[in-house]
Design a protein around this motif. Structure first.
Motif, PDB file in Angstrom:
ATOM      1  N   VAL A   1       4.525  -3.673  -8.419  1.00  0.00           N
ATOM      2  CA  VAL A   1       5.308  -3.047  -7.819  1.00  0.00           C
ATOM      3  C   VAL A   1       6.502  -3.423  -7.280  1.00  0.00           C
ATOM      4  N   GLU A   2       7.116  -5.125  -8.120  1.00  0.00           N
ATOM      5  CA  GLU A   2       8.235  -5.800  -8.457  1.00  0.00           C
ATOM      6  C   GLU A   2       9.605  -4.426  -8.648  1.00  0.00           C
ATOM      7  N   GLU A   3       9.897  -3.949  -9.152  1.00  0.00           N
ATOM      8  CA  GLU A   3      10.256  -3.311  -9.833  1.00  0.00           C
ATOM      9  C   GLU A   3      10.779  -1.789  -8.301  1.00  0.00           C
ATOM     10  N   ARG A   4      10.204  -2.411  -7.336  1.00  0.00           N
ATOM     11  CA  ARG A   4      10.399  -1.025  -5.965  1.00  0.00           C
ATOM     12  C   ARG A   4      10.110  -1.643  -5.068  1.00  0.00           C
ATOM     13  N   THR A   5      10.924  -3.175  -5.175  1.00  0.00           N
ATOM     14  CA  THR A   5      10.524  -3.480  -3.781  1.00  0.00           C
ATOM     15  C   THR A   5      11.494  -4.531  -4.071  1.00  0.00           C
ATOM     16  N   GLU A   6      11.702  -5.269  -2.977  1.00  0.00           N
ATOM     17  CA  GLU A   6      12.724  -5.997  -2.693  1.00  0.00           C
ATOM     18  C   GLU A   6      12.206  -6.737  -1.301  1.00  0.00           C
ATOM     19  N   THR A   7      12.740  -8.416  -1.382  1.00  0.00           N
ATOM     20  CA  THR A   7      11.892  -9.026  -0.624  1.00  0.00           C
ATOM     21  C   THR A   7      12.808 -10.264  -0.407  1.00  0.00           C
ATOM     22  N   SER A   8      14.547  -9.753  -0.198  1.00  0.00           N
ATOM     23  CA  SER A   8      14.721 -11.075   0.609  1.00  0.00           C
ATOM     24  C   SER A   8      16.495 -10.844   1.473  1.00  0.00           C
ATOM     25  N   GLY A   9      15.823  -9.399   2.128  1.00  0.00           N
ATOM     26  CA  GLY A   9      16.746  -9.706   3.791  1.00  0.00           C
ATOM     27  C   GLY A   9      16.768  -8.006   3.594  1.00  0.00           C
ATOM     28  N   ILE A  10      17.270  -7.289   4.765  1.00  0.00           N
ATOM     29  CA  ILE A  10      17.372  -6.453   5.205  1.00  0.00           C
ATOM     30  C   ILE A  10      18.482  -5.582   5.084  1.00  0.00           C
ATOM     31  N   VAL A  11      18.681  -5.100   4.017  1.00  0.00           N
ATOM     32  CA  VAL A  11      20.095  -4.312   3.689  1.00  0.00           C
ATOM     33  C   VAL A  11      20.026  -3.157   3.500  1.00  0.00           C
ATOM     34  N   GLY A  12      20.900  -2.084   3.367  1.00  0.00           N
ATOM     35  CA  GLY A  12      21.687  -0.787   3.410  1.00  0.00           C
ATOM     36  C   GLY A  12      20.069   0.202   4.793  1.00  0.00           C
TER      37      GLY A  12
ATOM     38  N   THR B   1       0.593  -1.716   0.024  1.00  0.00           N
ATOM     39  CA  THR B   1       0.216   0.192  -0.083  1.00  0.00           C
ATOM     40  C   THR B   1       0.512   1.409   0.229  1.00  0.00           C
ATOM     41  N   VAL B   2       2.265   1.169   0.741  1.00  0.00           N
ATOM     42  CA  VAL B   2       2.743   2.310   0.600  1.00  0.00           C
ATOM     43  C   VAL B   2       4.265   2.269  -0.626  1.00  0.00           C
ATOM     44  N   LEU B   3       3.744   1.376  -1.165  1.00  0.00           N
ATOM     45  CA  LEU B   3       4.060   1.421  -2.325  1.00  0.00           C
ATOM     46  C   LEU B   3       3.533   1.819  -3.857  1.00  0.00           C
ATOM     47  N   LEU B   4       2.281   1.863  -3.429  1.00  0.00           N
ATOM     48  CA  LEU B   4       0.867   2.704  -4.336  1.00  0.00           C
ATOM     49  C   LEU B   4       0.610   3.749  -4.195  1.00  0.00           C
ATOM     50  N   GLU B   5       0.713   4.459  -2.855  1.00  0.00           N
ATOM     51  CA  GLU B   5       0.494   5.086  -2.599  1.00  0.00           C
ATOM     52  C   GLU B   5       1.548   6.488  -2.784  1.00  0.00           C
ATOM     53  N   PHE B   6       2.704   5.848  -2.402  1.00  0.00           N
ATOM     54  CA  PHE B   6       4.178   6.668  -2.948  1.00  0.00           C
ATOM     55  C   PHE B   6       4.361   5.718  -3.981  1.00  0.00           C
ATOM     56  N   PRO B   7       3.790   6.846  -4.695  1.00  0.00           N
ATOM     57  CA  PRO B   7       4.937   6.170  -6.596  1.00  0.00           C
ATOM     58  C   PRO B   7       6.685   6.366  -6.890  1.00  0.00           C
ATOM     59  N   ARG B   8       7.281   7.037  -5.992  1.00  0.00           N
ATOM     60  CA  ARG B   8       8.745   7.282  -6.003  1.00  0.00           C
ATOM     61  C   ARG B   8       9.374   6.196  -5.016  1.00  0.00           C
ATOM     62  N   SER B   9       8.448   5.717  -4.327  1.00  0.00           N
ATOM     63  CA  SER B   9       9.307   5.131  -2.735  1.00  0.00           C
ATOM     64  C   SER B   9       9.549   4.068  -3.432  1.00  0.00           C
ATOM     65  N   PHE B  10      10.928   3.155  -2.105  1.00  0.00           N
ATOM     66  CA  PHE B  10      11.190   2.093  -3.004  1.00  0.00           C
ATOM     67  C   PHE B  10      11.055   1.423  -1.318  1.00  0.00           C
ATOM     68  N   GLY B  11      10.683  -0.233  -0.988  1.00  0.00           N
ATOM     69  CA  GLY B  11      10.447  -0.523  -0.177  1.00  0.00           C
ATOM     70  C   GLY B  11      10.781  -2.240   0.366  1.00  0.00           C
ATOM     71  N   VAL B  12      11.268  -2.360   1.343  1.00  0.00           N
ATOM     72  CA  VAL B  12      11.882  -3.993   0.957  1.00  0.00           C
ATOM     73  C   VAL B  12      11.209  -5.052   2.522  1.00  0.00           C
ATOM     74  N   LEU B  13      10.283  -5.382   2.035  1.00  0.00           N
ATOM     75  CA  LEU B  13       8.919  -6.281   2.947  1.00  0.00           C
ATOM     76  C   LEU B  13      10.082  -7.165   3.287  1.00  0.00           C
ATOM     77  N   HIS B  14       9.814  -7.418   4.800  1.00  0.00           N
ATOM     78  CA  HIS B  14      10.667  -8.584   5.208  1.00  0.00           C
ATOM     79  C   HIS B  14       9.814  -9.419   6.459  1.00  0.00           C
ATOM     80  N   ASP B  15       9.735 -10.879   5.891  1.00  0.00           N
ATOM     81  CA  ASP B  15       9.153 -11.506   7.141  1.00  0.00           C
ATOM     82  C   ASP B  15      10.233 -12.479   7.775  1.00  0.00           C
ATOM     83  N   VAL B  16      10.113 -13.563   8.099  1.00  0.00           N
ATOM     84  CA  VAL B  16      10.712 -14.711   8.843  1.00  0.00           C
ATOM     85  C   VAL B  16       9.534 -15.377   8.671  1.00  0.00           C
ATOM     86  N   SER B  17       8.401 -15.652   8.398  1.00  0.00           N
ATOM     87  CA  SER B  17       7.705 -16.303   7.765  1.00  0.00           C
ATOM     88  C   SER B  17       7.800 -17.083   6.130  1.00  0.00           C
TER      89      SER B  17
END
Ligand code: GLN
Length: 283
Positions: free
Chosen positions: A169-180, A137-153
């Motif tokens: 929103v794949e191009e503005r998303t990372e789901t493989s770990g907390i970096v940066g 939702t953040v990525l959709l409401e803020f078209p220039r944002s970049f998100g790291v989506l993290h979960d242990v599950s």
């Protein structure tokens, strides 16, 4: 009445909307009228208006309705059955293994809107993303944002990735770990004190993932983890936007060392659900 429902099942008779509403009511579902329409519409694959307009349903459709209603009567949440849950006006894919998005959590999106303008180019972490409802939702409401989506599950991440793809929103998303480094961390962490889990509603306790609910002895275990993480990966002046589970948690967050309290947002029940903090030492 539930017995009547069973007889109808055995005899394979034609069901009416009233039969379904009655069965749902008798199993303690408060929103029975609405749920009957949603579930029947899902089971048969027609709109709710059509369900309304029909007097009874032929045996083949009644059988489909029975299968779905039995799941609901056993306590399975509506959203797991239909496979979708509304969040901030959008349908997210959900299922067993991922927490169903709650409307109260939408206050966190309003919280992000307090911190950034719509064309802001910020990088955020959604800690414990679950279905990805917050991050996407953040990525959709803020078209220039970049998100790291993290979960242990991994199960949750599977849904999050599906929603990321579904909403494009794949191009503005990372789901493989907390970096940066991050400009913001948002999170609805597990916050229910362990001793309260047994007393939760059946639909929640028996069906939703414990991993997404249990916050340890005082329910604060993951707030502590996130605050420690923020000490390392959140930039100075960055925002920590968290969902609070109760007033004790809310007050503890408000006076968190190393962060200033920036504001709060109230949910529909008038509880300050979203707490906004800012990391001290502005850059
Ligand atoms: N709000 C959820 C509930 O009451 C709990 C989610 C959480 O622990 N973050 O069921």
């Amino acid at each position: 009445m539930l017995c009547c429902w069973r007889n109808k099942r055995r005899n394979c008779r034609k069901l009416t909307v009233d039969d379904v509403v009655t069965a749902l009511k008798h199993s303690g579902i408060s929103n029975a009228n609405q749920e009957a329409l949603w579930l029947m519409s899902y089971a048969i694959g027609v709109g709710t208006a059509e369900i309304f307009s029909r007097k009874e349903f032929p045996p083949d459709e009644s059988a489909k309705v029975e299968a779905v209603i039995s799941r609901r009567i056993s306590g399975e949440p509506l959203q797991y059955i239909t496979g979708v849950a509304d969040f901030y006006g959008r349908d997210f894919r959900v299922g067993k293994g991922v927490l169903i998005p709650r409307h109260d959590t939408e206050t966190l999106i309003d919280g992000v809107k307090e911190c950034f303008c719509r064309d802001g180019a910020f990088r955020f972490l959604d800690w414990g993303t679950g279905s990805g409802c917050l991050g996407v939702t953040v990525l959709l409401e803020f078209p220039r944002s970049f998100g790291v989506l993290h979960d242990v599950s991994n199960e949750a991440l599977r849904y999050a990735r599906e929603n990321v793809r579904f909403f494009g929103v794949e191009e503005r998303t990372e789901t493989s770990g907390i970096v940066g480094e991050f400009d913001a961390i948002i999170s609805n962490p597990p916050y229910i004190p362990s001793c309260e889990i047994a007393g939760l509603m059946r639909d929640v306790r028996d069906f939703e993932p414990l991993l997404a609910l249990d916050g340890g002895n005082d329910g604060m275990r993951f707030y502590r983890e996130i605050v420690n993480l923020a000490g390392v990966v959140l930039r100075q002046g960055g925002y920590l936007i968290l969902e609070a589970g109760n007033m004790i948690q809310h007050d503890a967050l408000k006076s968190c060392r190393g962060f200033s309290f920036e504001g709060e947002i109230f949910d529909g029940g008038n509880f300050p659900r979203c707490v906004i903090l800012r990391k001290e030492g502005r850059a």
